[in-house]
Write a protein that holds these residues in place. Sequence first.
Motif, PDB file in Angstrom:
ATOM      1  N   ARG A   1      24.074  13.633 -21.902  1.00 51.17           N
ATOM      2  CA  ARG A   1      25.077  14.444 -22.604  1.00 51.17           C
ATOM      3  C   ARG A   1      26.493  13.949 -22.295  1.00 51.17           C
ATOM      4  NH1 ARG A   1      22.044  20.228 -21.503  1.00 51.17           N
ATOM      5  NH2 ARG A   1      20.850  20.274 -23.456  1.00 51.17           N
TER       6      ARG A   1
ATOM      7  N   LEU B   1      27.184  10.904 -24.428  1.00 53.27           N
ATOM      8  CA  LEU B   1      27.386  11.320 -25.815  1.00 53.27           C
ATOM      9  C   LEU B   1      28.739  12.009 -25.999  1.00 53.27           C
ATOM     10  CD1 LEU B   1      23.811  12.714 -26.605  1.00 53.27           C
ATOM     11  CD2 LEU B   1      24.818  10.594 -27.479  1.00 53.27           C
ATOM     12  N   SER B   2      29.145  12.804 -25.000  1.00 51.93           N
ATOM     13  CA  SER B   2      30.431  13.504 -25.099  1.00 51.93           C
ATOM     14  C   SER B   2      31.603  12.529 -25.065  1.00 51.93           C
ATOM     15  CB  SER B   2      30.574  14.528 -23.969  1.00 51.93           C
ATOM     16  OG  SER B   2      30.793  13.890 -22.721  1.00 51.93           O
TER      17      SER B   2
ATOM     18  N   GLU C   1      31.518   9.831 -26.592  1.00 46.82           N
ATOM     19  CA  GLU C   1      31.398   9.175 -27.903  1.00 46.82           C
ATOM     20  C   GLU C   1      30.731   7.803 -27.846  1.00 46.82           C
ATOM     21  OE1 GLU C   1      35.289   9.215 -29.651  1.00 46.82           O
ATOM     22  OE2 GLU C   1      35.258  11.384 -29.948  1.00 46.82           O
TER      23      GLU C   1
ATOM     24  N   ASN D   1      27.709   5.547 -28.657  1.00 48.20           N
ATOM     25  CA  ASN D   1      26.741   5.645 -29.760  1.00 48.20           C
ATOM     26  C   ASN D   1      25.332   5.356 -29.242  1.00 48.20           C
ATOM     27  OD1 ASN D   1      25.591   5.803 -32.306  1.00 48.20           O
ATOM     28  ND2 ASN D   1      26.145   3.712 -32.861  1.00 48.20           N
TER      29      ASN D   1
ATOM     30  N   PHE E   1      17.200  15.846 -27.619  1.00 47.71           N
ATOM     31  CA  PHE E   1      18.060  14.834 -28.242  1.00 47.71           C
ATOM     32  C   PHE E   1      17.409  14.283 -29.521  1.00 47.71           C
ATOM     33  CE2 PHE E   1      18.921  14.735 -23.639  1.00 47.71           C
ATOM     34  CZ  PHE E   1      20.278  15.054 -23.652  1.00 47.71           C
TER      35      PHE E   1
ATOM     36  N   ILE F   1      17.488  10.458 -31.320  1.00 52.28           N
ATOM     37  CA  ILE F   1      17.545   9.379 -30.332  1.00 52.28           C
ATOM     38  C   ILE F   1      16.118   9.010 -29.942  1.00 52.28           C
ATOM     39  CG2 ILE F   1      18.274   8.722 -28.004  1.00 52.28           C
ATOM     40  CD1 ILE F   1      20.644  10.582 -28.283  1.00 52.28           C
TER      41      ILE F   1
END
Length: 307
Positions: free
Chosen positions: A129, A132-133, A135, A137, A160, A163
């Motif tokens: 997380r 992902l936070s 950014e 990819n 998720f 993914i």
Amino acid sequence: MDEGLQAFSENNHRNITIVSKVPDVCRKQPCALGIDEAGRGPVLGPMVYGITYCPESRAEELKAIGCADSKTLTEEQREKLFGKLDSLQDFVGWAVEVISPNSICNNMFKRLKHSLNEVSHDSAIGLIRKALSLEANITSVFVDTVGPPEKYQAKLSALFPGIKITVSKKADSLFPVVSAASICAKVARDKALSTWKFKESPFISLKAESQELKWGSGYPGDPTTKKFLAQNIDGVFGFPQLVRFSWSTSEQILKTKGVTVEWEDTEEQENQAVSVKKFFSNSGKYNSPRRHPYFIDRKLKQATKLI
């Protein structure tokens, strides 16, 4: 990483997450992310979870620079490889979570026990997380399993969606991106352990400042670790926070060298079935706060009335 670990050494009863800069290419291209841990089994020190991510098209480059299962590498080799990984900031990102012994024990001693597997899962999920936070990819994740691979993979896939998740035994030797993560985790754990600052110096038998204090690898079978545990226990307060109290190794030493404490059993009295009507009766038993047996046995009475 050094700056983050310095902050951890000052407050080593708390967890800390250290992250690298996210390469621009990792925001644009599909990226593979690997997850592994270090320090799951030792009785001393933190457990560390690490992630490494890079464009899927460049994952094999991690193998080319020498990334392999950290357990097959010497400490010097791991340090050099981490230095290389950290220098590849144009296409490699990483993060580690240092989970303190205090946090591990508190989770395992909860009334509703939070197992080490659950702590591990929480850390891995939190690091995904985090990436992902920021950014990154992330399109595929490779994980060295904790518990049954099928169940763990299903759990992560549900959390998720979109993914591709691969959970595998020996993932640190199968996937270069997991090998890189294992190196990050192991280097962070070694540094956190070697730079540990004790808050309990009054009852530590040897002075860390003089470099005489040795605790070894932290594994229960290590003779240096055994000696440290035997020498650095207080009968009342137990071990310093470097030690995982919830491990059977430390529990056995506490049983033989610690002071036995007998708690007065009031559970039976407190658990007796009581009708709710009694709390609204005229009797004083339930209309006033229950007095502790300590005061009752010694016939102690309140001298003044609080208003």
